[in-house]
Design a protein around this motif. Structure first.
Motif, short mmCIF file in Angstrom:
data_model
loop_
_atom_site.label_atom_id
_atom_site.label_comp_id
_atom_site.label_asym_id
_atom_site.label_seq_id
_atom_site.Cartn_x
_atom_site.Cartn_y
_atom_site.Cartn_z
N PRO A 1 -10.26 -19.56 -30.06
CA PRO A 1 -11.30 -20.30 -29.29
C PRO A 1 -12.52 -20.65 -30.24
O PRO A 1 -12.96 -21.69 -29.99
CB PRO A 1 -11.60 -19.27 -28.23
CG PRO A 1 -10.70 -18.29 -28.15
CD PRO A 1 -9.93 -18.14 -29.51
N ALA A 2 -12.48 -20.27 -31.36
CA ALA A 2 -13.74 -20.41 -32.38
C ALA A 2 -13.08 -21.50 -33.10
O ALA A 2 -13.99 -22.32 -33.63
CB ALA A 2 -13.83 -19.18 -33.33
N VAL A 3 -11.79 -22.07 -33.19
CA VAL A 3 -11.52 -22.95 -34.25
C VAL A 3 -11.09 -24.18 -33.42
O VAL A 3 -11.92 -25.26 -33.03
CB VAL A 3 -10.17 -22.54 -34.93
CG1 VAL A 3 -10.02 -23.76 -36.30
CG2 VAL A 3 -10.76 -21.40 -35.81
N LEU A 4 -10.01 -24.30 -32.76
CA LEU A 4 -9.63 -25.54 -32.06
C LEU A 4 -8.96 -25.00 -30.62
O LEU A 4 -8.58 -25.90 -29.64
CB LEU A 4 -8.41 -26.19 -32.55
CG LEU A 4 -8.73 -26.95 -34.17
CD1 LEU A 4 -7.49 -27.75 -34.36
CD2 LEU A 4 -9.99 -27.74 -33.78
N LEU B 1 -12.37 -28.61 -42.56
CA LEU B 1 -11.63 -27.89 -41.62
C LEU B 1 -10.15 -27.85 -42.12
O LEU B 1 -9.51 -28.64 -42.46
CB LEU B 1 -11.63 -29.21 -40.45
CG LEU B 1 -10.72 -28.58 -39.13
CD1 LEU B 1 -11.44 -27.46 -38.33
CD2 LEU B 1 -10.40 -29.60 -38.08
N LEU C 1 -8.41 -33.28 -32.14
CA LEU C 1 -9.63 -33.22 -32.58
C LEU C 1 -10.14 -34.67 -32.78
O LEU C 1 -9.61 -35.36 -33.79
CB LEU C 1 -9.83 -32.15 -33.84
CG LEU C 1 -11.25 -32.51 -34.51
CD1 LEU C 1 -12.22 -31.70 -33.60
CD2 LEU C 1 -11.51 -31.63 -35.74
N TRP D 1 -15.84 -29.70 -23.36
CA TRP D 1 -14.95 -29.62 -24.37
C TRP D 1 -15.22 -30.89 -25.40
O TRP D 1 -14.70 -31.28 -26.30
CB TRP D 1 -13.39 -29.88 -24.40
CG TRP D 1 -12.83 -28.46 -23.82
CD1 TRP D 1 -12.44 -28.14 -22.47
CD2 TRP D 1 -12.83 -27.16 -24.42
NE1 TRP D 1 -12.02 -26.86 -22.38
CE2 TRP D 1 -12.33 -26.38 -23.77
CE3 TRP D 1 -12.97 -26.91 -25.91
CZ2 TRP D 1 -11.79 -25.18 -24.16
CZ3 TRP D 1 -12.83 -25.75 -26.21
CH2 TRP D 1 -12.14 -24.63 -25.58
N ALA E 1 -16.20 -25.20 -37.77
CA ALA E 1 -15.26 -24.62 -36.49
C ALA E 1 -15.90 -25.52 -35.23
O ALA E 1 -16.65 -25.15 -34.73
CB ALA E 1 -15.77 -23.01 -36.40
N PRO E 2 -14.97 -26.69 -35.03
CA PRO E 2 -15.35 -27.29 -33.97
C PRO E 2 -15.45 -26.45 -32.53
O PRO E 2 -16.24 -26.72 -31.59
CB PRO E 2 -14.18 -28.30 -33.78
CG PRO E 2 -13.63 -28.50 -35.28
CD PRO E 2 -13.70 -26.95 -35.68
N GLY E 3 -14.53 -25.59 -32.56
CA GLY E 3 -14.73 -24.62 -31.22
C GLY E 3 -15.85 -23.92 -31.01
O GLY E 3 -16.59 -24.21 -30.06
N LEU E 4 -16.46 -23.40 -32.24
CA LEU E 4 -17.84 -22.48 -32.04
C LEU E 4 -18.86 -23.75 -32.11
O LEU E 4 -19.72 -23.20 -31.11
CB LEU E 4 -18.01 -21.96 -33.44
CG LEU E 4 -17.22 -20.63 -33.34
CD1 LEU E 4 -17.60 -19.96 -34.95
CD2 LEU E 4 -17.56 -19.42 -32.35
N THR F 1 -18.04 -34.86 -31.14
CA THR F 1 -16.78 -34.22 -31.16
C THR F 1 -16.09 -34.06 -29.85
O THR F 1 -16.69 -33.67 -28.92
CB THR F 1 -17.13 -32.86 -31.77
OG1 THR F 1 -18.06 -32.76 -32.89
CG2 THR F 1 -15.92 -32.00 -32.17
N LEU G 1 -12.32 -32.27 -28.30
CA LEU G 1 -11.27 -31.21 -28.47
C LEU G 1 -10.39 -31.29 -27.25
O LEU G 1 -10.82 -31.23 -26.27
CB LEU G 1 -11.46 -29.82 -28.70
CG LEU G 1 -11.84 -29.14 -29.97
CD1 LEU G 1 -11.99 -27.68 -29.89
CD2 LEU G 1 -10.55 -29.71 -30.81
#
Lengths: 235, 221
Positions: free
Chosen positions: A173-176, A164, A182, A201, B198-201, A215, A217
């Motif tokens: 929005p694709a990352v954090l 990461l 995290l 989330w 990519a935690p978000g994806l 996981t 967020l």
């Protein structure tokens, strides 16, 4: 500052014994009296600072149970000169052993440049729990740069390999998705969830080669911890 | 650039790409992507994470034919089961189209080792079979990682197609940079290939699957 700390745990007469326990400031390892195999990881100096290279090696012999628990969050700060700080944790877990690596949060402050590396090498019957909580900047502070790498192999097979990178794209929005915290919880060798469990989330997912990953967020550490707890991963 | 890269990255290639939004549908449903600006941020993040991972494995699969090893290593870099499933569904559909276009014992060996191969690995295999290079495969995978979600955004959000196209074009240098980095590591042993996450994806993909079961969604991922 360069430091290398090391723990070797062995099973002797059905009880985990710390065969070797080597601390090197700032990585101070304090064995818990009364709980065999439990060691507290204490930061005995302000670290990591830019330029620091810290290594922690954890080795569990056949059947041994080793738990490393953090006592306080570590604050990653920039050093006097711009330089990368690196904290490498390496786990070797033999047949039937259990290693739990449960540090407190890592807070990456502004202008810090830090690499966190975790590698795990497990025998097929070994068990592993790794918890990670990354906090990007203190309250109201933008974070520095961070790379976090996790690679775990069980026998010949890769279980998880993730890198990461925290940089200008954390708002994506694709990352954090602009979230500051995290939290992850990796378990290998335990009962895996039959299918994925997902909240808005957070998620708990079975990995392809066995093992599972939770996981979350969140905007703060308390919320992240609560989500991990909702996924039944607080214990 | 070899023509295989053009064929594979053409949205008219019948590889099933049109049913995948790459997390865009979930992001749009939650209001995380609602306009051109937020779409640009989504695409830039997707390119640097899922896009770079796909580019790395596509580039590696041009020359490395250790299919089972590549498959396991890509699995380990894809923690989300929903993302693994989407990748394999698209891989399978791409094999079906690719078998007719570029029949080869190399492709047969891929399907024999992994009946539902990952999309990136199929892209690399087909590129190599057709005579393309690792750079062709990496560029194709990197481009596809944003072109599909971009066209999904037009359908889901009713965004101006010209503005969306300009947004993808603006990523041109970033796409090339991702492909270049992928090519620079493509020759490493599969176990040493980077795994940008990519935690978000991952979270969007899992939530999408959950919602897919509860309500009607346009895209499979």
């Amino acid at each position: 500052m360069k430091a290398h700390a090391r723990v070797v745990a062995e099973l002797v007469d059905g009880r985990t014994v710390l065969r070797e326990l080597r601390s090197q400031s700032p990585l101070t390892l304090v064995p818990h009296r009364g709980k065999p195999g439990l060691v507290h990881l204490v930061n005995s100096a302000s670290a990591p600072l830019g330029g620091d290279e810290l290594d922690l090696t954890l080795i569990a012999g056949p059947g041994a149970a080793l738990r490393i628990a953090g006592v306080a969050a570590s604050l990653v700060l920039p050093g006097p000169k711009p330089a990368l700080s690196r904290f490498t944790v390496h786990v070797e877990a033999a047949e039937g052993s259990t290693v739990e690596y449960l540090p407190e949060a890592t807070v990456v402050t502004q202008r810090a440049h830090h690499a966190a590396v975790f590698t795990g090498s497990l025998e097929p019957s070994a068990r592993l729990i790794v918890r990670e909580m990354l906090v990007l900047g203190r309250e109201g502070e933008s974070p520095g740069r961070l790379t976090s790498e996790t690679t775990v192999r069980r026998g010949e097979r890769p279980v998880l390999s993730q890198r990461l990178e925290i940089d200008s794209l954390i708002a994506s929005p694709a990352v954090l998705a602009g979230r500051r915290v995290l939290a992850t919880d990796l378990r290998v060798g335990y009962e895996d969830p039959p299918s994925a469990v997902a909240g808005e989330w957070c998620s708990l997912v079975p990995l392809a080669a066995g093992g599972s990953l939770a996981t979350a967020l969140a905007h703060d550490a308390v919320a992240a911890q609560r989500m991990i707890g909702l996924l039944n991963r607080s214990g | 650039m070899h023509t295989v890269a053009l064929v594979l990255s053409d949205s008219r290639f019948p590889g099933g790409g049109h049913v995948h939004s790459g997390g865009l549908e979930e992001a749009a449903a939650r209001g995380l992507v609602s306009d051109i600006r937020s779409l640009g941020l989504f695409l830039a993040g997707r390119l640097r994470t899922a896009g770079e991972l796909a580019a790395i494995f596509a580039a590696a699969s041009v020359k490395c034919h250790e299919w089972s090893t590549l498959d396991e290593e890509l699995d380990a870099r894809t923690p989300s089961p929903a993302q693994r499933e989407a990748s394999r569904a698209q891989g399978r559909a791409t094999v079906r189209a690719g078998r007719r276009a570029w029949p080869s014992p190399v492709l047969d060996s891929l399907v024999q080792a992994t009946p539902r191969p990952h999309h990136a690995i199929v892209l690399g295999a087909l590129t190599g079979i057709a005579g393309g290079s690792s750079a062709d495969a990496a560029l194709t995978a990197a481009y596809l990682s944003v072109s599909g979600p971009a066209s999904a955004a037009i359908r889901l959000l009713g965004l101006d197609p010209f503005a969306v196209n300009a947004q993808v074009t603006r990523l041109g240098e970033a796409i090339q940079a991702v492909a270049d980095r992928a090519v620079s590591v493509a020759g490493l042993p599969p176990a040493d290939l980077p795994g940008p996450g990519a935690p978000g994806l991952d979270l969007l993909a899992e939530a999408h699957v959950r919602h897919h079961k509860e309500e009607v969604r346009l895209f499979a991922s």
